[in-house]
Enzyme design. Structure first.
Site, PDB file in Angstrom:
ATOM      1  N   THR A 132     -56.540  93.011 103.040  1.00  0.00           N
ATOM      2  CA  THR A 132     -57.106  93.299 101.772  1.00  0.00           C
ATOM      3  C   THR A 132     -58.307  92.924 101.411  1.00  0.00           C
ATOM      4  OG1 THR A 132     -56.427  91.239 100.803  1.00  0.00           O
ATOM      5  CG2 THR A 132     -54.768  92.715 101.240  1.00  0.00           C
ATOM      6  N   ASP A 133     -58.958  93.304 100.506  1.00  0.00           N
ATOM      7  CA  ASP A 133     -60.136  93.000  99.852  1.00  0.00           C
ATOM      8  C   ASP A 133     -59.738  91.585  99.159  1.00  0.00           C
ATOM      9  OD1 ASP A 133     -62.820  92.825  99.161  1.00  0.00           O
ATOM     10  OD2 ASP A 133     -62.688  94.911  98.315  1.00  0.00           O
ATOM     11  N   TYR A 134     -60.815  90.963  98.663  1.00  0.00           N
ATOM     12  CA  TYR A 134     -60.785  89.385  98.271  1.00  0.00           C
ATOM     13  C   TYR A 134     -59.853  89.515  96.943  1.00  0.00           C
ATOM     14  CZ  TYR A 134     -63.150  85.323  96.898  1.00  0.00           C
ATOM     15  OH  TYR A 134     -63.472  83.862  96.808  1.00  0.00           O
ATOM     16  N   ALA A 178     -57.015  91.063  96.579  1.00  0.00           N
ATOM     17  CA  ALA A 178     -56.463  92.210  96.062  1.00  0.00           C
ATOM     18  C   ALA A 178     -54.982  92.044  95.902  1.00  0.00           C
ATOM     19  CB  ALA A 178     -56.786  93.298  96.876  1.00  0.00           C
TER      20      ALA A 178
END
Length: 766
Positions: free
Chosen positions: A289-291, A293
């Site tokens: 995932t992104d930060y 997310a």
């Protein structure tokens, strides 16, 4: 007794793994990695499996405290699969030691970082790099970045960003390759090859991560993290291409986007992560995932942390960046029957396989050699490459009266808020850079002229008039050094400095962090205080060159009308000042071409070359007609079209020739055109091929980029450029999302940008 049993089981598992290890002849390397990963999985506790899915940031670890930090304790307990944004080989080596010597199973860690456009040697921002249209230097920049990052302990980069964007209000347009899926796909492949090389097990290659899957570049209102809503036909034809190209190129990992897709956030979207990415495209790496997310799906309205974490795992996400939703909730979800242990095993297996591919089980310290870091970071050779590459990315937007190139004589007035600023030259997302070592434009020009000319400098204006706004864009170690004098006093100083100059170079535009994440702007014109400065400089009657710093397409209608010469240098990296001097003084002839359309004003957004016709299109070359698709106040045309860029020389195109105007089936044809350098300077030109599918089963764009070649011509030289066209170039996703080509009429266009083209017509029969 329990310890003895554990050791016995561990030894037995190792013996079984050796006894039943796949032979070289029968199994692929991928099969062997999976087999080895399964051998480890068989002895892992549930907590250790979930731990491999956890990717925290490493902000609390410094040299000397790796064994005592909060993160280190989790590593010892097997609750961490990797860390990101920990810098330096010595620190990483110390943390890796904790993982492989003090945890039960001694599984090595991944170490990731945002190596976006260079590590310590910084290249132009990605939007600038894409303006080179040169895949060799794209790959070379990534190769140098991988070599430097790997020398300093990093084995995983969160790059390339392949999000198509047609809205320059969005700050992260600076991190991508513009508006076109074909160009974006070529760049994605080149970057991944540069990062990963031919063998990830080598100690100078790193695993790439394509991002942000999917559609992150199309947020409503150009506002970061905002909702994205589009048809699947548009997804497949206009936005998915670069992501798929990355998968086809063998990218090791994929990062999820923050936005929702079809009403479901990307990090919990099973259709995206499983149906499209794995089943349709065959992706076999892992998804991160992104930060935070996963946690952010709570605010999207999908449930509590346990619910959204289970949703992400079932969707096909393997690693949770920072949020620790997997770490804290998956065991409970398993006990309640909301997920299965197989789903955890499948995710853990992919993380372990990636570590095998990187050779970390063979040598956990292979990337953490402080001696190598001392020798291979920010070298003279790397800086030379950065300077040469940067000069290939600059786009000459205007050169009325051939003001450029400048001569190295007389007095040159250098004016502008960032003309003598080192820290902002590297642009956004240059997290490993030492900003103090960058070359300012003032220093670059002074070095270039030596004692042959005089450079005089004045700041002239602040970046923006609003001090609060300037404070918001003076972050991450990139100060703008705000001047507290009045605007009139600063302008007067600039006029006094320019009074005895022969030419004025005005460095205007944005600061580095006016683009990037969470840097969306509703106004994309030059700041008013900078325009006031430019008006005053033009009032001197002296020739004026605008050197434009920007991370996005700007609306420069006033500047195009009034300023004699405009050179867009983006944010050019560590060697910015020297590279800019090279082009300003003609040691390098600019050859950059825009990868994103520049609008006349913000009201035209979104604006892009490969749009579709309406049922009431405006006739070409006209402006206003009532009951046609146009504006009352401005034409439909952009200020600068996609693919546009001038040179110090003049290129003349001949007529387009087609080898066959009635091809049948899988035949191929050749489209050729002569290109002549009619000026006095040697130079490079990007010759661009566009195709229009005139009649389709669904509406089709007015033109689409299908090929390009960057050629070098000496003054007076002519070359014939030829493109091979096959039915593969005619394919698109139809209404049923089948990838097909349809026989019929096509227009073939070749030229130096998406507007100025020679055209031929053909009818392709089935």
């Amino acid at each position: 007794m329990g310890v003895k049993i554990s050791l016995f089981l561990l030894s037995l598992t190792v013996l079984l793994a050796v006894a039943f290890s796949p032979s070289n002849e029968k199994y692929s390397l991928e099969d062997k990695y999976i087999y080895k990963a399964d051998s480890i999985l068989s002895i892992m506790t549930l907590e250790e499996k979930i731990g491999q899915l956890n990717l925290p940031a490493a902000g609390d670890i410094t040299t000397g405290q790796a064994s005592s930090s909060n993160i280190a304790q989790k590593i010892k307990e097997g609750k961490v699969g990797g860390l990101f944004n920990l810098k330096s080989a010595s620190k990483i080596r110390e943390v890796q030691r904790v993982a492989v010597e003090e945890s039960r199973l001694k599984i090595p860690l991944l170490f990731g970082m945002d190596v976006i456009h260079g590590y310590e040697t910084i290249f132009p921002i990605p939007l600038g790099m894409s303006a080179s249209w040169d895949m060799e230097i794209m790959e070379k920049s990534a190769r140098i970045a991988a070599n430097e990052a790997s020398a300093d302990g990093i084995n995983w980069t969160f790059s390339p960003m392949t999000d198509i964007s047609r809205d320059p209000r969005w700050g992260r347009v600076s991190e991508g390759s513009g508006e076109d899926p074909y160009l974006g796909a070529q760049i994605a492949k080149a970057m991944i090859k540069g990062y990963q090389g031919e063998n990830l097990a080598l100690n100078n290659t790193i695993m790439a991560c394509v991002k942000h899957f999917a559609l992150y570049g199309a947020p409503e209102a150009g506002r970061d993290y905002n909702t994205v809503d589009m048809s699947r036909v548009r997804m497949y034809n206009e936005y998915f291409g670069p992501y798929k190209a990355a998968v086809d190129a063998g990218v090791g990992s994929v990062m999820t986007a923050f936005n929702d897709v079809d009403g479901i956030p990307a990090s919990g979207n099973k259709w995206l992560m499983t149906d499209v990415l794995r089943k349709q495209w065959g992706f076999d790496g892992f998804v991160v995932t992104d930060y935070t997310a996963i946690n952010e799906m709570i605010d999207h309205g999908l449930g509590d942390l346990q619910t959204v974490s289970a949703m992400a795992l079932k969707a096909g996400v393997e690693m949770d960046m920072v949020g620790e939703g997997f770490l804290t909730t998956l065991q409970k979800s398993l006990e309640e029957g909301k997920i299965t242990e197989k789903q955890i095993d499948d995710a853990c297996r992919l993380i372990l396989v990636a570590k095998y591919k990187l050779g970390l089980f063979d040598d956990p310290y292979k990337y953490a050699d402080p001696e190598r870091a001392e020798k291979e970071l920010f070298t003279v050779e790397n800086r030379k490459s950065a300077r040469e590459i940067a000069a290939q990315t600059f786009v000459l937007l205007k050169n009325q009266g051939n003001v450029l190139p400048l001569q190295k004589k007389g007095t040159i007035a250098l004016i502008g808020p960032l003309a003598d600023n080192k820290e902002n030259m590297t642009g956004t997302w240059s997290v490993a850079a030492n900003f103090e070592r960058s070359i300012s434009i003032n220093d670059g020009l002074k070095k270039a002229v030596g004692d042959r000319a005089k450079i005089v400098y004045a700041k002239g204006a602040n970046v923006v008039a609003d001090s609060l706004l300037e404070s918001r864009v003076s972050i991450f170690g990139k100060p703008t050094y705000r001047d507290e004098r009045s605007a009139s006093a600063m302008i007067q100083e600039a006029l006094d400095v320019a009074k005895n100059a022969d030419v004025i170079v005005a460095v205007l535009g944005e600061s580095a962090e006016m683009t990037g994440e969470a840097s969306s702007m509703s106004n994309i014109e030059l700041p008013e205080n900078q325009r006031d400065l430019m008006k005053a400089l033009l009032g001197t009657g002296k020739p004026v060159v605008m050197v434009l710093l920007t991370g996005r397409p700007l609306a420069l209608t006033w500047e195009e009308e009034h300023v004699p010469a405009i050179l867009n240098v983006w944010f050019a990296g560590s060697e910015a000042g020297d590279a800019i001097a090279d082009v300003l003084f003609g040691d390098v002839n600019p050859s950059g071409k825009l990868s994103a359309t520049f609008p006349q004003n913000v009201g035209q957004i979104p604006i892009y070359y490969n749009h579709k016709n309406t049922g009431r299109p405006l006739p070409e070359g006209q402006w206003f007609q009532k009951f046609r698709s146009n504006y009352l106040d401005i034409p439909n045309e952009p200020l600068y079209p996609f693919g546009f860029g001038l040179s110090y020389t003049t290129f003349e195109y001949g007529g387009l020739k087609l080898s066959n105007i009635s091809p049948i089936g899988n035949q191929s044809i050749k489209a050729s055109i002569s290109v002549s350098n009619m000026g006095k300077y040697d130079g490079a030109e990007v010759v661009q091929l566009y195709i229009r599918d005139v009649v389709g089963s669904i509406t089709r764009p007015v033109k689409e980029l299908k090929g390009f070649q960057k050629i070098f011509l000496k003054a007076g030289e002519t070359k014939t450029v030829t493109f091979d066209i096959t039915p593969e170039d005619l394919k698109f996703y139809n209404y049923e999302l089948e990838y097909v080509w349809e026989p019929g009429d096509f227009e073939i266009m070749i030229g130096g940008n998406s507007r100025d083209l020679s055209m031929g017509k053909l009818n392709w029969k089935e």
